[in-house]
Every structure is written in C-alpha cells, then in structure tokens.
Design a protein around this motif. Structure first.
Motif, PDB file in Angstrom:
ATOM      1  N   VAL A 100      47.903  36.001  39.471  1.00  0.00           N
ATOM      2  CA  VAL A 100      47.628  35.054  38.390  1.00  0.00           C
ATOM      3  C   VAL A 100      46.139  34.803  38.173  1.00  0.00           C
ATOM      4  CG1 VAL A 100      49.862  33.920  38.623  1.00  0.00           C
ATOM      5  CG2 VAL A 100      47.905  33.038  39.895  1.00  0.00           C
ATOM      6  N   SER A 101      45.304  35.155  39.156  1.00  0.00           N
ATOM      7  CA  SER A 101      43.865  34.973  38.974  1.00  0.00           C
ATOM      8  C   SER A 101      43.202  36.208  38.380  1.00  0.00           C
ATOM      9  CB  SER A 101      43.193  34.635  40.313  1.00  0.00           C
ATOM     10  OG  SER A 101      43.269  35.738  41.202  1.00  0.00           O
ATOM     11  N   ASN A 102      43.825  37.369  38.571  1.00  0.00           N
ATOM     12  CA  ASN A 102      43.238  38.631  38.115  1.00  0.00           C
ATOM     13  C   ASN A 102      44.370  39.590  37.759  1.00  0.00           C
ATOM     14  OD1 ASN A 102      41.320  40.698  37.656  1.00  0.00           O
ATOM     15  ND2 ASN A 102      41.468  41.394  39.781  1.00  0.00           N
ATOM     16  N   PRO A 103      45.092  39.331  36.656  1.00  0.00           N
ATOM     17  CA  PRO A 103      46.302  40.100  36.344  1.00  0.00           C
ATOM     18  C   PRO A 103      46.102  41.604  36.243  1.00  0.00           C
ATOM     19  CG  PRO A 103      46.183  38.139  34.974  1.00  0.00           C
ATOM     20  CD  PRO A 103      44.867  38.250  35.685  1.00  0.00           C
ATOM     21  N   ILE A 104      44.932  42.047  35.814  1.00  0.00           N
ATOM     22  CA  ILE A 104      44.714  43.485  35.667  1.00  0.00           C
ATOM     23  C   ILE A 104      44.797  44.200  37.012  1.00  0.00           C
ATOM     24  CG2 ILE A 104      42.195  43.461  35.902  1.00  0.00           C
ATOM     25  CD1 ILE A 104      42.088  45.525  33.620  1.00  0.00           C
ATOM     26  N   ALA A 105      44.597  43.443  38.113  1.00  0.00           N
ATOM     27  CA  ALA A 105      44.653  44.037  39.450  1.00  0.00           C
ATOM     28  C   ALA A 105      46.042  44.554  39.788  1.00  0.00           C
ATOM     29  CB  ALA A 105      44.212  43.021  40.500  1.00  0.00           C
ATOM     30  N   ASP A 106      47.070  44.080  39.080  1.00  0.00           N
ATOM     31  CA  ASP A 106      48.423  44.582  39.325  1.00  0.00           C
ATOM     32  C   ASP A 106      48.524  46.071  39.035  1.00  0.00           C
ATOM     33  OD1 ASP A 106      49.083  41.996  39.888  1.00  0.00           O
ATOM     34  OD2 ASP A 106      50.204  41.639  38.047  1.00  0.00           O
TER      35      ASP A 106
ATOM     36  N   LEU B 194      36.430  46.042  33.743  1.00  0.00           N
ATOM     37  CA  LEU B 194      37.113  46.234  32.465  1.00  0.00           C
ATOM     38  C   LEU B 194      37.528  44.901  31.851  1.00  0.00           C
ATOM     39  CD1 LEU B 194      39.288  49.341  33.362  1.00  0.00           C
ATOM     40  CD2 LEU B 194      37.487  49.259  31.619  1.00  0.00           C
ATOM     41  N   ALA B 195      37.913  43.945  32.706  1.00  0.00           N
ATOM     42  CA  ALA B 195      38.308  42.632  32.197  1.00  0.00           C
ATOM     43  C   ALA B 195      37.139  41.948  31.498  1.00  0.00           C
ATOM     44  CB  ALA B 195      38.829  41.762  33.339  1.00  0.00           C
TER      45      ALA B 195
ATOM     46  N   LEU C 231      29.708  38.173  35.799  1.00  0.00           N
ATOM     47  CA  LEU C 231      30.921  37.644  35.179  1.00  0.00           C
ATOM     48  C   LEU C 231      32.204  38.127  35.844  1.00  0.00           C
ATOM     49  CD1 LEU C 231      29.883  38.004  31.420  1.00  0.00           C
ATOM     50  CD2 LEU C 231      30.172  35.861  32.682  1.00  0.00           C
ATOM     51  N   THR C 232      32.112  39.120  36.727  1.00  0.00           N
ATOM     52  CA  THR C 232      33.327  39.658  37.334  1.00  0.00           C
ATOM     53  C   THR C 232      33.988  38.634  38.250  1.00  0.00           C
ATOM     54  OG1 THR C 232      31.962  40.685  39.066  1.00  0.00           O
ATOM     55  CG2 THR C 232      32.666  42.095  37.229  1.00  0.00           C
ATOM     56  N   ARG C 233      35.316  38.589  38.202  1.00  0.00           N
ATOM     57  CA  ARG C 233      36.131  37.741  39.068  1.00  0.00           C
ATOM     58  C   ARG C 233      37.339  38.548  39.526  1.00  0.00           C
ATOM     59  NH1 ARG C 233      32.094  35.604  38.368  1.00  0.00           N
ATOM     60  NH2 ARG C 233      31.616  33.429  37.865  1.00  0.00           N
TER      61      ARG C 233
ATOM     62  N   SER D   3      43.250  49.833  23.878  1.00  0.00           N
ATOM     63  CA  SER D   3      44.324  48.863  23.647  1.00  0.00           C
ATOM     64  C   SER D   3      45.092  48.579  24.932  1.00  0.00           C
ATOM     65  CB  SER D   3      45.278  49.366  22.559  1.00  0.00           C
ATOM     66  OG  SER D   3      45.850  50.612  22.925  1.00  0.00           O
ATOM     67  N   ALA D   4      45.225  49.593  25.789  1.00  0.00           N
ATOM     68  CA  ALA D   4      45.899  49.386  27.071  1.00  0.00           C
ATOM     69  C   ALA D   4      45.078  48.466  27.967  1.00  0.00           C
ATOM     70  CB  ALA D   4      46.131  50.729  27.762  1.00  0.00           C
ATOM     71  N   VAL D   5      43.765  48.641  27.963  1.00  0.00           N
ATOM     72  CA  VAL D   5      42.885  47.769  28.747  1.00  0.00           C
ATOM     73  C   VAL D   5      43.009  46.333  28.259  1.00  0.00           C
ATOM     74  CG1 VAL D   5      40.480  47.226  29.281  1.00  0.00           C
ATOM     75  CG2 VAL D   5      41.262  49.605  29.327  1.00  0.00           C
ATOM     76  N   GLU D   6      42.975  46.140  26.949  1.00  0.00           N
ATOM     77  CA  GLU D   6      43.073  44.789  26.388  1.00  0.00           C
ATOM     78  C   GLU D   6      44.416  44.152  26.723  1.00  0.00           C
ATOM     79  OE1 GLU D   6      40.169  44.872  22.516  1.00  0.00           O
ATOM     80  OE2 GLU D   6      42.079  45.931  22.354  1.00  0.00           O
ATOM     81  N   ALA D   7      45.473  44.952  26.706  1.00  0.00           N
ATOM     82  CA  ALA D   7      46.792  44.419  27.051  1.00  0.00           C
ATOM     83  C   ALA D   7      46.843  43.989  28.512  1.00  0.00           C
ATOM     84  CB  ALA D   7      47.868  45.466  26.771  1.00  0.00           C
ATOM     85  N   LEU D   8      46.249  44.781  29.399  1.00  0.00           N
ATOM     86  CA  LEU D   8      46.269  44.462  30.824  1.00  0.00           C
ATOM     87  C   LEU D   8      45.459  43.209  31.140  1.00  0.00           C
ATOM     88  CD1 LEU D   8      45.908  48.027  32.386  1.00  0.00           C
ATOM     89  CD2 LEU D   8      47.911  46.538  32.502  1.00  0.00           C
ATOM     90  N   THR D   9      44.416  42.955  30.374  1.00  0.00           N
ATOM     91  CA  THR D   9      43.583  41.781  30.639  1.00  0.00           C
ATOM     92  C   THR D   9      44.169  40.508  30.031  1.00  0.00           C
ATOM     93  OG1 THR D   9      42.197  42.249  28.703  1.00  0.00           O
ATOM     94  CG2 THR D   9      41.474  43.139  30.823  1.00  0.00           C
ATOM     95  N   SER D  10      45.245  40.642  29.262  1.00  0.00           N
ATOM     96  CA  SER D  10      45.847  39.459  28.628  1.00  0.00           C
ATOM     97  C   SER D  10      47.272  39.221  29.127  1.00  0.00           C
ATOM     98  CB  SER D  10      45.852  39.620  27.103  1.00  0.00           C
ATOM     99  OG  SER D  10      46.668  40.714  26.706  1.00  0.00           O
TER     100      SER D  10
END
Length: 208
Positions: free
Chosen positions: A3-9, A19-20, A37-39, A81-88
């Motif tokens: 929940v803190s870094n969803p793209i890590a899944d 990328l986030a 800015l990375t978290r 678009s895949a990157v944007e989806a993963l970060t949201s």
C-alpha cells in the motif's frame, strides 16, 4: 498489494520508485530531483544508472540542460500506459470499491478508507480498513446489507491481496461514538479518504 509502493508488486527492483516519480509528473526532472522524490528512497547513483537504462529503451526521454540532464517519461512509448497504470493501483482499488458499493440495492451513505492504506505507509501485509456508513433506512440486522458488506470485504482482498476489515456503522452510531469520545473517529477524520460520500460524514470526537 504494497500500500505504500504499489508498483513494487510488479516491479520489485529500484526501477519501480524511479518510474513512479516519472509517471507522477510531466515536468522534466534532474536525476538528483528524482532521487529525492523516490519512496522508498533510492540513492542518486543508483537512480542515475536506472535512468541511463530506461533512456536506452526509449521509455524515458533524456534532454541535455547545461552540465546536467533532464528526464521525463516518454508517454508515446507503448509501455508508458502500463507504467502509469501500475503507479495508480491504489486509486484503481478505491474506484473499484466505489463502483461496487454504488451498485447495492441500498448503497452506503459513505465509504472511507483509513489507516495505513489511506496514509500510504503500510506494506503488503497491511489491512485495507474501510468505514462503511449504513443508510438510515437499513437496519443493523438487515441480512442483505450484511451480505453486501461481507462480499465487499472478500472482493477487496481478492482485488488487492490484503486482508480487509470493515467498520459497519450508521450515521447515528457514529454520532454516539463521537459523543463517547472514540479516538478512532479522530484518526479517520485526520487520515481517512472518502471514496464514497464525504469525510464530513464522520463526526468529530469529543476527545479530539
């Protein structure tokens, strides 16, 4: 879901936080700014190597700016678009919950996510905590309502992989909690995010 870094899944390496950051803005940034800015935090040296790799794939644009370089996500790239989806992913989860609850015969007056999932400081084992506000016309012992709440909890776990805990209360019951000085209401008002209705539906606790 982390929940803190969803793209890590899906992108468990340091590439994920980089990328986030790039997906969160259309403004070109220096490598140093991206690192800050990375978290979770990624070192500037590691960020520089990642940006070089991503620029070579074309996913990231690199623009000279004096002695430095500016980097931005190439949104024309087929993978952007895949990157944007993963970060949201968190926002997508909230949208699914809102859409599903809106389809009930008696939709809730409000749904508020609170706790670590709302703050974005948990991990893959964190609960998804939801306050579901029962309409006045639905009784506390309504079988259909309870079936919907139970089903929602199961769906949230299926959608995210996280346990889901639901606090099912009417507005009258919330007012009683506030009068009793329940501290949980203060936490929900402070950190909560309303995905159905408004956070103003949560009354202030007298202990706040």
């Amino acid at each position: 879901m982390d929940v803190s870094n969803p793209i890590a899944d899906v992108v468990p390496s340091a590439h994920g936080p980089v990328l986030a950051v790039l997906a969160s803005t259309s403004t070109p940034l220096t490598g140093r700014a991206i690192a800050e800015l990375t978290r979770p935090r990624v070192s500037q040296a590691r960020v520089a190597r990642i940006l070089t790799e991503l620029a070579e794939t074309g996913l990231v644009d690199r623009t000279p700016a004096g002695a430095a370089s500016l980097f931005s996500l190439n949104r024309d790239h087929v993978a952007a678009s895949a990157v944007e989806a993963l970060t949201s992913l968190r926002q997508q989860l909230w949208s699914r919950i809102a859409e599903h609850a809106g389809g009930w015969a008696n939709p809730p007056d409000g749904v508020v996510v609170y706790g670590s999932a709302a703050r974005g400081d948990g991990g893959t084992a964190s609960d998804i905590d939801l306050l579901v506000i029962r309409p006045a016309e639905v009784g506390a012992d309504d079988a259909d309502w309870h079936a919907n709440v139970t089903d929602l909890a199961a769906r949230v776990t299926r959608w995210s992989g996280n346990p889901c805990e639901i606090l099912d209360r009417s507005r009258e019951e919330l007012r009683a909690m506030a009068a009793a000085g329940e501290r949980l209401l203060s936490e929900i008002r402070r950190d909560g995010r309303a995905i159905v209705g408004s956070i103003s539906l949560v009354p202030a606790s007298r202990a706040a």
